[in-house]
Design a protein around this motif. Structure first.
Motif, mmCIF file in Angstrom:
data_model
loop_
_atom_site.group_PDB
_atom_site.id
_atom_site.type_symbol
_atom_site.label_atom_id
_atom_site.label_comp_id
_atom_site.label_asym_id
_atom_site.label_seq_id
_atom_site.Cartn_x
_atom_site.Cartn_y
_atom_site.Cartn_z
ATOM 1 N N TYR A 1 12.210 1.672 -14.450
ATOM 2 C CA TYR A 1 12.666 2.860 -15.186
ATOM 3 C C TYR A 1 12.790 4.033 -15.245
ATOM 4 O O TYR A 1 14.351 4.690 -15.310
ATOM 5 N N ILE A 2 12.497 4.806 -14.021
ATOM 6 C CA ILE A 2 13.044 6.169 -13.477
ATOM 7 C C ILE A 2 13.746 6.242 -12.653
ATOM 8 O O ILE A 2 15.009 6.913 -12.924
ATOM 9 N N ALA A 3 14.433 5.285 -12.513
ATOM 10 C CA ALA A 3 15.788 4.342 -10.813
ATOM 11 C C ALA A 3 16.241 4.580 -12.754
ATOM 12 O O ALA A 3 18.161 5.819 -12.246
ATOM 13 N N ALA B 1 0.849 -1.498 0.391
ATOM 14 C CA ALA B 1 -0.049 -0.107 -0.245
ATOM 15 C C ALA B 1 0.711 1.161 -0.150
ATOM 16 O O ALA B 1 0.839 2.325 -1.018
ATOM 17 N N ALA B 2 1.977 1.179 1.285
ATOM 18 C CA ALA B 2 2.761 2.416 0.179
ATOM 19 C C ALA B 2 3.128 2.789 -0.299
ATOM 20 O O ALA B 2 3.382 3.565 -0.816
ATOM 21 N N VAL B 3 3.828 1.515 -1.193
ATOM 22 C CA VAL B 3 4.402 1.650 -2.154
ATOM 23 C C VAL B 3 3.156 2.923 -3.512
ATOM 24 O O VAL B 3 3.825 3.629 -4.463
ATOM 25 N N ARG B 4 2.556 1.617 -3.481
ATOM 26 C CA ARG B 4 1.811 2.521 -4.378
ATOM 27 C C ARG B 4 1.064 3.569 -4.388
ATOM 28 O O ARG B 4 0.908 4.412 -4.984
ATOM 29 N N ASN B 5 0.671 4.176 -2.675
ATOM 30 C CA ASN B 5 0.802 5.288 -2.225
ATOM 31 C C ASN B 5 1.629 6.331 -2.613
ATOM 32 O O ASN B 5 1.560 7.540 -3.018
ATOM 33 N N ALA B 6 3.100 6.173 -2.775
ATOM 34 C CA ALA B 6 4.194 6.514 -3.830
ATOM 35 C C ALA B 6 4.022 7.002 -5.213
ATOM 36 O O ALA B 6 4.504 7.675 -5.443
ATOM 37 N N TYR B 7 3.663 6.088 -5.371
ATOM 38 C CA TYR B 7 3.664 5.911 -6.983
ATOM 39 C C TYR B 7 3.091 7.187 -8.179
ATOM 40 O O TYR B 7 4.557 7.983 -8.958
ATOM 41 N N GLU C 1 16.746 8.687 -5.751
ATOM 42 C CA GLU C 1 16.270 8.263 -4.736
ATOM 43 C C GLU C 1 15.055 7.849 -4.303
ATOM 44 O O GLU C 1 15.828 6.582 -3.406
ATOM 45 N N ARG C 2 14.299 8.035 -4.149
ATOM 46 C CA ARG C 2 12.859 7.634 -4.750
ATOM 47 C C ARG C 2 12.612 6.052 -4.795
ATOM 48 O O ARG C 2 11.707 5.353 -3.633
ATOM 49 N N ALA C 3 13.095 6.399 -5.967
ATOM 50 C CA ALA C 3 12.519 5.327 -6.870
ATOM 51 C C ALA C 3 13.578 3.846 -6.206
ATOM 52 O O ALA C 3 12.623 3.142 -6.053
#
Length: 131
Positions: free
Chosen positions: A72-74, A19-25, A42-44
């Protein structure tokens, strides 16, 4: 081979991490698209570390897309890091192969964009042509 949907029963803690990962997307994509590459990268990486704690058998298609996008973002945020982009490409390629993939068009587009960042232009243009 096609991936089966998530089948592994997950702990309450694992569900909270997902849930935390999905909320950060959305916020992560916003940082990336606003050219806040250092923050996005950094976040990725931090979110990928969280995803690493979830067994593959516990990841549904949506979470696999999220993982591919974070790779991809990282990779893009780190000057087109080859290893991270290759991992993203592998994820996107597996997802494209899934029958009736929910986000198949978006996944195929991200696969093509990843090929561009990897400077595999002929493959990228062919992939864009198939969209």
């Amino acid at each position: 081979p096609a991936m089966a949907p998530a089948t592994c029963p997950l702990s309450q803690e694992a569900h909270a991490r997902i849930a935390a990962v999905r909320n950060a997307y959305i916020g992560l994509w916003a940082d990336f698209l606003r050219n806040r590459l250092e923050v996005a990268g950094e976040r990725a990486v931090a979110l990928l570390q969280i995803l690493r704690t979830i067994p593959d058998s516990g990841k549904d298609e949506d979470l696999l897309v999220t993982e591919a996008d974070f790779l991809y973002i990282a990779g893009a945020s780190r000057g087109n890091d080859h290893e991270l982009l290759e991992r993203a490409l592998a994820c996107y390629s597996r997802l494209v192969a899934l029958p009736d993939s929910v986000g198949n068009c978006n996944v195929r587009r991200m696969r093509a964009e990843t090929l561009l960042r990897l400077r595999r232009y002929q493959e990228a243009f062919q992939a864009f042509g198939e969209l």
